[in-house]
Design a protein around this motif. Structure first.
Motif, PDB file in Angstrom:
ATOM      1  N   LYS A 137      24.781   7.994  36.805  1.00 60.22           N
ATOM      2  CA  LYS A 137      25.976   8.734  37.178  1.00 60.22           C
ATOM      3  C   LYS A 137      26.846   9.082  35.977  1.00 60.22           C
ATOM      4  O   LYS A 137      27.882   9.683  36.118  1.00 60.22           O
ATOM      5  N   GLY A 138      26.459   8.662  34.775  1.00 53.22           N
ATOM      6  CA  GLY A 138      27.296   8.900  33.619  1.00 53.22           C
ATOM      7  C   GLY A 138      26.819  10.062  32.794  1.00 53.22           C
ATOM      8  O   GLY A 138      25.702  10.524  32.911  1.00 53.22           O
ATOM      9  N   ALA A 327      24.941  13.982  34.563  1.00 54.91           N
ATOM     10  CA  ALA A 327      24.016  13.902  35.694  1.00 54.91           C
ATOM     11  C   ALA A 327      24.661  14.457  36.952  1.00 54.91           C
ATOM     12  O   ALA A 327      25.883  14.368  37.141  1.00 54.91           O
ATOM     13  N   ARG A 328      23.827  15.038  37.803  1.00 54.48           N
ATOM     14  CA  ARG A 328      24.302  15.494  39.102  1.00 54.48           C
ATOM     15  C   ARG A 328      24.541  14.283  39.988  1.00 54.48           C
ATOM     16  O   ARG A 328      24.040  13.181  39.748  1.00 54.48           O
ATOM     17  N   HIS A 333      20.285  13.829  41.778  1.00 59.76           N
ATOM     18  CA  HIS A 333      19.796  13.395  40.468  1.00 59.76           C
ATOM     19  C   HIS A 333      18.456  12.668  40.593  1.00 59.76           C
ATOM     20  O   HIS A 333      17.490  12.980  39.895  1.00 59.76           O
ATOM     21  N   THR A 334      18.385  11.695  41.495  1.00 53.54           N
ATOM     22  CA  THR A 334      17.149  10.929  41.625  1.00 53.54           C
ATOM     23  C   THR A 334      16.032  11.769  42.233  1.00 53.54           C
ATOM     24  O   THR A 334      14.856  11.607  41.878  1.00 53.54           O
ATOM     25  N   LEU A 335      16.358  12.671  43.138  1.00 52.70           N
ATOM     26  CA  LEU A 335      15.327  13.564  43.676  1.00 52.70           C
ATOM     27  C   LEU A 335      14.735  14.430  42.572  1.00 52.70           C
ATOM     28  O   LEU A 335      13.523  14.696  42.566  1.00 52.70           O
ATOM     29  N   ALA A 336      15.557  14.875  41.622  1.00 53.42           N
ATOM     30  CA  ALA A 336      15.048  15.661  40.500  1.00 53.42           C
ATOM     31  C   ALA A 336      14.161  14.812  39.597  1.00 53.42           C
ATOM     32  O   ALA A 336      13.162  15.302  39.055  1.00 53.42           O
TER      33      ALA A 336
END
Length: 627
Positions: A137-138, A327-328, A333-336
Motif C-alpha cells: 500500500k506504500g 501502488a493501487r 494491486h494484488t490482482l495485477a
C-alpha cells in the motif's frame, strides 16, 4: 422475436460463466469466440458504490459497457481490462469496485446476504510474503496509500457487503450482453442459449437464471447442462469421475449414464487461485534475493506488476522519487500481481507436476525426513532451472523442485502440503457456515429443512407470478427484488447444507477414489475406469512448455492414474484406472467444448425449453425438464 420450435435447427449459443473466465461461442465450434475474465471492474453511474459516480472511465483500452441493472435502476460502467493500468484518466481507481458473479465459497452464481462480514480468512495465507503484502500500500518513499487501508483478502471479502442484494445476477446478465455484442455479433432474441452450470446448482438458482435469460434477454429457447456431464461428452464418454481443477477450487463429480451422482460430489478449496498465490510468493522471494545480489535500485522487496513498472518509467525510471511507484488500492494491486503469476504458471516456468514417486522435501515426515532425498528428487534438483522474466525485465531462475512444489499442493501426502490443504478446508467450512448463517435459517434437519425449502420456493414462485401479471413501478420493483433475493437465499440454504458436496482436504487421487466409493457398488468399476481430468489447474506438465520438444500433455493424467491404482490395488488388485483428458490447449475449456458438441447434435434440439413453455409454466419448468 423470431419464431422457434423444437423441430427447427438454429445455431445455439453456448455459455459458461466460471469463477475465472466466461466463455461464449456457437455450438459445433472448437473454441469459444468470446473469452474474458469473470472478475471485472465496475463503477455505478449516478452515485452509489464506494466513490464518485460521475467520473470518466479513463483510457482503459477495453470494451467498457453501460448496462442497466434489472432491478435497481443503476447503470454500470464496466471494464474488462484493469490489470495493466488505472481506470481513471489520472491513473486512480476512485469509485471502482471488483465484481464476480460466481461466489468463491460455493462456486455458484449466488450472493449471500451478510448482516456482517465473516471473520478474516487465512485460506491463502500459507505464503511467505506477508510482509511484502503489507508493503503493497506504500509508495517509494514509504508513504501509505490512503485510498484503502484494507488488505487484499479483506477487500475481496468486503465486496458482498457493498453490493445490492441480487446484484450477482445483474453482473451475470451484463456478461451475457457483453458476449453477444463483443464477439458473437448476434441478438439474444435470435438464437437459443445453452448454459453450462455447476453440477450441484440448486433449483432456486436455476429458476433465477432462467428468469434472467427469458425476461431480460428475450431468448427464444434455453437449456441448462451440467458441467461434469459436458466434460464427459468432450472425451466421448457418458460415465466417469470428472476432476475439475478450477480457479476457486477442485470439484470431483461422479457421472453415470449422463446423470450426476450428487451423493459422490467432493470439493476442495485447492485450486488455481491458491497455486498462483504460491507462485507469487516464490517469485517475490527470488526477486528479493536477486535484488540483494545484483544491488537493483528498487523501492520494494516484491516483484512489481506491469502498471507499477509503466508508472515508474513515466516518472524517470526506477530512480524516480517514488511517485511513479505508488501502488493501487486493494484488491486491484494484488490482482495485477497475480496476473504475471498466472503467466508464469501457464508457460510452465512457474509450476509443473512431478512424476510418480516424487515427494517434496517439506512434505517428508518422520524417518523419511532424516534420510537422503530420493533419486527422483535428486534428478530434478540437479536439472537446469527455468527462467521467467518479470514485468520490470528482471529474469529469475526457478528450480524444477520449486515448480513441482506448486502441484504438490494437490498430491503431497504430508508435511506442508497437507497442512495447507487442511487449513484451506477448515477456512472453507467456516466461510460456508457463515454463508448459511447469513440466511437466518437455523433448521437443518430433515423435515425442517424441507419445509423451509418448500415455503421459500413457493414464495418465490408467487413473487414471480405477481411480477409477470402486474408490471410494478420502479419503487415497488426494488422492494420486491430485495425480498425476492432474501427468499432465494433461504431457499438455497438446505442445498448448501447437504447437496453441494463435502469439503475435503485429501489429495486428488484420494478424492477420486472416495467419490467413486460413495456411489453404488455396481457403478464403481466404471467410474474409476473413466476418470476425466479438466480445468485450468490441470494444464501442468513435467517440463517447461516453451522449452519442451515432446508431448507433455499426459504428465498430470499419468501421475493421477498411477496414484489412484496404488490406492485401489491395496484392496482390489484387479481394477484398472484410466484417466482421460483433452490436450493442454483444450483442457481449460473442456466443459464448454462438451456443451458445444452436445448442442450441435440433431437429437438435442427437441430438449429446449421455449419461451412459450416458460410463459405457460413459469420458472419451475427448469426443475422438471432439465436433468
Amino acid at each position: 422475436m423470431m419464431p422457434f420450435s423444437g423441430g427447427e435447427h438454429f445455431p445455439a449459443v453456448v455459455c459458461e460463466v466460471g469463477s475465472h473466465s466466461t466463455k461464449m461461442g456457437f455450438a459445433g465450434e472448437d473454441y469459444p469466440r468470446s473469452y474474458f475474465r469473470s472478475t471485472t471492474a465496475f463503477k455505478r453511474e449516478g452515485g452509489g458504490g464506494g466513490g464518485s459516480g460521475g467520473g470518466s472511465g479513463g483510457d482503459s483500452g477495453d470494451s467498457a459497457s453501460n448496462s442497466a441493472s434489472n432491478s435497481n435502476s443503476k447503470a454500470f460502467k464496466r471494464s474488462y481490462d484493469f490489470f495493466s493500468r488505472g481506470l481513471e484518466l489520472d491513473g486512480s481507481d476512485d469509485g471502482w469496485e471488483v465484481s464476480n458473479p460466481v461466489d468463491r465459497v460455493t462456486g455458484l452464481i449466488y450472493q449471500p446476504t451478510y448482516t456482517e462480514l465473516p471473520p478474516p480468512s487465512s485460506m491463502n495465507s500459507n505464503n511467505d510474503n506477508a510482509d511484502a503484502e503489507g508493503k503493497n500500500k506504500g509508495d517509494g518513499n514509504g508513504n501509505g496509500d490512503v485510498s484503502s487501508s484494507l488488505s487484499y483478502e479483506e477487500a475481496m471479502r468486503a465486496q458482498p457487503g457493498t453490493t445490492i442484494p441480487g446484484e450477482c445476477y445483474t453482473h451475470f446478465s451484463s456478461y451475457l450482453t457483453h458476449g453477444y455484442e463483443s464477439a458473437l455479433c448476434t441478438e439474444p432474441s435470435s438464437t437459443p442459449l445453452l448454459l453450462v452450470e455447476r453440477s450441484y446448482n440448486p433449483p432456486p438458482i436455476r429458476q433465477r437464471m432462467i428468469e434472467t435469460i427469458f425476461e431480460e434477454h428475450n431468448a427464444p429457447a434455453t437449456f441448462f447442462a451440467r458441467d461434469a456431464v459436458c466434460a464427459c461428452y468432450a472425451v466421448g464418454r457418458t460415465t466417469g469421475t470428472v476432476v475439475d481443477i478450477g480457479h476457486s477450487g477442485t470439484v470431483v463429480t461422479p457421472v453415470y449414464d449422463g446423470f450426476v451422482e450428487n451423493k459422490g460430489i467432493l470439493r476442495s478449496p485447492v485450486g488455481v487461485d491458491m497455486m498462483d498465490k504460491m507462485i507469487l510468493s516464490q517469485l517475490d522471494g527470488l526477486y528479493k534475493m536477486k535484488k540483494a545480489r545484483m544491488k537493483l535500485n528498487s523501492p520494494f522487496d516484491y516483484a512489481m506488476p506491469l502498471y507499477q513498472v509503466r508508472n515508474s518509467e513515466g516518472q524517470g525510471g526506477q530512480g524516480g522519487q517514488g511517485q511513479g511507484h505508488k501502488a493501487r488500492r486493494e484488491p486491484f494491486h494484488t490482482l495485477a500481481r497475480l496476473e504475471f503469476a498466472r503467466h508464469a504458471r501457464e508457460d510452465g516456468s512457474g509450476a509443473g507436476v512431478g512424476i510418480y514417486g516424487y515427494s517434496s522435501l517439506h512434505d517428508l515426515e518422520g524417518e523419511a525426513a532424516d534420510q537422503e532425498p530420493s533419486d527422483i528428487y535428486q534428478q530434478y534438483a540437479n536439472a537446469p532451472k527455468a527462467s521467467f522474466k518479470l514485468p520490470d525485465g528482471t529474469e529469475v531462475d526457478i528450480s524444477q523442485t520449486k515448480r513441482f512444489d506448486i502441484s504438490e499442493l494437490m498430491f503431497g501426502k504430508g508435511g506442508k502440503s497437507a497442512e495447507a490443504r487442511e487449513l484451506a478446508a477448515t477456512e472453507a467450512k467456516k466461510e460456508l457456515d457463515a454463508t448459511i448463517a447469513s440466511a437466518g435459517v437455523s433448521g437443518t434437519d430433515g423435515d425442517t429443512g424441507t419445509s423451509i425449502e418448500s415455503s421459500a420456493i413457493a414464495q418465490m414462485e408467487d413473487m414471480r407470478r405477481r411480477k409477470r401479471n402486474a408490471r410494478l413501478g420502479n419503487n415497488k420493483k426494488k422492494k420486491a427484488t430485495t425480498a425476492s433475493h432474501e427468499k432465494l437465499v433461504k431457499a438455497c440454504t438446505p442445498y448448501l447444507l447437504s447437496a453441494i458436496g463435502e469439503i475435503s482436504s485429501s489429495t486428488i487421487p484420494s478424492m477420486i477414489c472416495d467419490a467413486a466409493f460413495k456411489c453404488d457398488r455396481d457403478q464403481q468399476s466404471q467410474l474409476l475406469g473413466n476418470a476425466i481430468l479438466c480445468g485450468g489447474g490441470a494444464c501442468l506438465s513435467t517440463s517447461v512448455l516453451s522449452n519442451s520438444r515432446g508431448d507433455n500433455a499426459n504428465s498430470m493424467p499419468e501421475r493421477i492414474r498411477e496414484e489412484c491404482e496404488t490406492i485401489i490395488h491395496a484392496h482390489t488388485p484387479g481394477w484398472r484406472v484410466k484417466v482421460l483428458s483433452p490436450g493442454l490447449s483444450e483442457r481449460s475449456i473442456c466443459s464448454w467444448l462438451g456443451a458445444s458438441i452436445f448442442g450441435s447434435l440433431g437429437s438435442f434440439h427437441d430438449m429446449w425449453v421455449t419461451k412459450a413453455e416458460y410463459e405457460e409454466h413459469g420458472a419451475a419448468i427448469v426443475n422438471r425438464k432439465f436433468p
